[in-house]
Design a protein around this motif. Sequence first.
Motif, PDB file in Angstrom:
ATOM      1  N   ASP A   1       0.853  -1.189   0.000  1.00 61.15           N
ATOM      2  CA  ASP A   1       0.000   0.000   0.000  1.00 61.15           C
ATOM      3  C   ASP A   1       0.887   1.236   0.000  1.00 61.15           C
ATOM      4  O   ASP A   1       1.756   1.392   0.848  1.00 61.15           O
ATOM      5  CB  ASP A   1      -0.905  -0.019   1.230  1.00 61.15           C
ATOM      6  CG  ASP A   1      -1.935   1.091   1.192  1.00 61.15           C
ATOM      7  OD1 ASP A   1      -2.168   1.653   0.107  1.00 61.15           O
ATOM      8  OD2 ASP A   1      -2.509   1.382   2.251  1.00 61.15           O
ATOM      9  N   ARG A   2       0.687   2.113  -0.940  1.00 64.85           N
ATOM     10  CA  ARG A   2       1.538   3.286  -1.073  1.00 64.85           C
ATOM     11  C   ARG A   2       1.006   4.498  -0.309  1.00 64.85           C
ATOM     12  O   ARG A   2       1.629   5.532  -0.284  1.00 64.85           O
ATOM     13  CB  ARG A   2       1.707   3.646  -2.536  1.00 64.85           C
ATOM     14  CG  ARG A   2       2.351   2.525  -3.322  1.00 64.85           C
ATOM     15  CD  ARG A   2       2.940   3.063  -4.585  1.00 64.85           C
ATOM     16  NE  ARG A   2       3.444   1.992  -5.418  1.00 64.85           N
ATOM     17  CZ  ARG A   2       4.648   1.462  -5.303  1.00 64.85           C
ATOM     18  NH1 ARG A   2       5.466   1.883  -4.385  1.00 64.85           N
ATOM     19  NH2 ARG A   2       5.045   0.500  -6.104  1.00 64.85           N
ATOM     20  N   ALA A   3      -0.165   4.356   0.301  1.00 59.86           N
ATOM     21  CA  ALA A   3      -0.726   5.472   1.050  1.00 59.86           C
ATOM     22  C   ALA A   3       0.122   5.724   2.298  1.00 59.86           C
ATOM     23  O   ALA A   3       0.404   4.815   3.059  1.00 59.86           O
ATOM     24  CB  ALA A   3      -2.168   5.182   1.447  1.00 59.86           C
TER      25      ALA A   3
END
Length: 149
Positions: free
Chosen positions: A111-113
């Motif tokens: 997840d790049r958040a």
Amino acid sequence: MDNAAVSTVPVENAGAAAGIFNTMRITGEAVAVAGASALLAALTAARLNDSGLPTGAATRIAGQAVQGQVAEAHRPALTEGLTSAFHTLGLVLAALSALGAVLTHLALAPDRAVPKPGQGDGVRPGGVPKSGAGRQIRPSGRFWRAPRK
């Protein structure tokens, strides 16, 4: 991949997991080869039909050609038709491979958040741990608490 399949189940089920994984892998490969061969035969038959052969004869000759049984009398017609069909099949398989790579990346990418301070990091504003902070999931699906540092 065998290691990934075996490491996600309890030790006592490792043999069954390896067997199921290998059966599914080999079955998938067999179905993929059969599908590619069927598509190659259909594309070759279409090319032969376009060159003037009757539909029944084009289908029979294309099926024989895909199996490597080419009669000398049919070689000139098959050379162009089979080559064109191979090119089209190569493009179709390349597109399917690219789609599979993109879907795999989307499924497995982290997840790049980036969480804002105090959100999603297990810590409330002011440095107070949220309940359940430090809990992680084992491959077996059971929770365990990470040791505090």
